[in-house]
Structure formats: C-alpha cells, structure tokens
Design a protein around this motif. Structure first.
Motif: not given
Ligand code: CA
Length: 232
Positions: A92-110
């Motif tokens: 994902g990062l190699n394709l140019g994503a700026d960040d990567y968030v894994v589900k389930p995530y904390d909305t505060g962190e997102l």
C-alpha cells in the motif's frame, strides 16, 4: 476540509461519516472504486483534503484504486483495511498511500492520522510556495519546489518516495540519518517491515543517479549523503 470516504459498507460509512461531520469534515461517500475515481474527476472547489480508502471494494481492488488516484493527483490517501500483514502495508505504501490504518481502529487515532497527513500536505505546499528551494550537491540538483532532480542538467525521474528520501538526506549532507528516523520521515511509520523497502529505495537512488557513492551506508546506523566536492 473536504474528505472522500471510499467504503462499500453503508453501515460503516454512515457511522464514520457522522463522526467525521461532527469533527468538521465535509464528507463525500463513494461506494466503490469507480465512484471514487469519478468523485475526484471534477476539480472540486475546494478540492478534497484527504481520501479514506477501504481496500476491500466490490468492483476493483483498493490497491488498484490507490494507484489510479496517485497517477492523477497528490491528494493524501489513507488506506483503511482489515489486512494487517506487513506485506499488505508495504504494498500500500509503495503504491503511494500516505498512511495505513488497520480495522478495527480507534476513531480518535483515525482522526489524528487524518489531521497529520493534511498538515504534512499543507506544510509541503507552503514550502513550495516559498519557492526557489534548490539543494546543489556537485552535479546533482534537488529542486524541492518542483520535486525535480537533475544530474549535470539532465532530468532523473524518481518515484515519490525516492525523491522524499533524497530530499531528506540532501537537506543535511554529511549528517547520518538513522534508519528509524528515515522510515518515520519518509514512510511515516515505525514498523519493522519497512527496513527492506528502505534498502531497495537507496539502491534504486544510487543506480538512477549513477553515483553509487553519493549515499553512504553507515553500518548498523543508517545512511548519509556524502557531499561531493563542488565543481570548480
Ligand atoms: Ca469493504
């Protein structure tokens, strides 16, 4: 800030949209890759500040969508996915994503991550608006404003991350940058799996610039840029 939410699960999208709206985001919802690309087509005013991209989409692979977005625009993309393995993240990062968030995530962190990528993008835009920022290293010129790199006046096409890496090292020639420091600055992450990616990018930079000695490996620590002697 306008935000494009790409999510095929309406239930998830509705819940997240409500939270984002409460935090001042103007959310546009796309249910699949095609809708996402369509939404990005008109040069909206103001343009989207960030894309939240679910990778599991019904019509096309989220990675593919990220690649297409990246070809059109430098808008920050945060991948949101249940795929937590390191290879998926690197991909994902190699394709140019700026960040990567894994589900389930904390909305505060997102929310914190959304603000962080938006801030970085605003910072980059501010730096380029100040203009004329060129770092010269012997025959190599790194134009921070236009993200252009030349060797003896000839353009050297670099990928986004290759440029970021070179620009980071070039700003302080001779100074050793620790691996973790580079990974955190260029890939905006701290996980171990990026180590290989860093080596691959350094090798690629050395070869594209045709100057293998420009970037020196400091064993066990990291890398530094060896300032070449200035041309007479
Ligand atoms: Ca999905």
């Amino acid at each position: 800030m306008r935000l494009l939410l790409v999510e095929d699960d309406d239930h998830v999208a509705a819940a997240l949209s409500a939270i984002l709206a409460r935090h001042g985001f103007q959310v546009t919802h796309a249910r699949n890759g095609e809708e996402a690309l369509q939404a990005l087509l008109p040069a909206g005013t103001p343009p989207f500040g960030v894309v939240l991209l679910d990778l599991g989409l019904p019509d096309q692979d989220g990675y593919e969508v990220c690649g297409k977005i990246r070809k059109r625009t430098s808008i920050p993309v945060i991948m949101v996915t249940a795929r937590s393995d390191v290879r998926s993240r690197i991909h994902g990062l190699n394709l140019g994503a700026d960040d990567y968030v894994v589900k389930p995530y904390d909305t505060g962190e997102l929310l914190a991550r959304i603000h962080a990528v938006a801030r970085r993008r605003a910072g980059a835009a501010g730096a380029s608006a100040s203009g004329g920022n060129v770092v010269r290293l012997g025959q190599v010129a790194v134009e921070l404003e236009t993200r252009r790199v030349t060797v003896d006046g000839a353009d050297v096409p670099l990928t986004r991350k290759e440029f970021d890496l070179l620009a980071l090292l070039a700003q302080r020639p001779g100074v050793v940058f620790r691996r973790e420091q580079i990974i955190s600055e260029v890939w905006r992450t701290s996980w171990e799996g990026t180590g290989r990616t860093l080596e691959v990018h350094v090798a690629s930079l050395r070869s594209k610039l045709g100057m293998p000695a420009l970037i020196e490996t400091v064993r066990g620590v990291g890398y530094r840029l060896v300032a070449p002697a200035a041309a007479p």
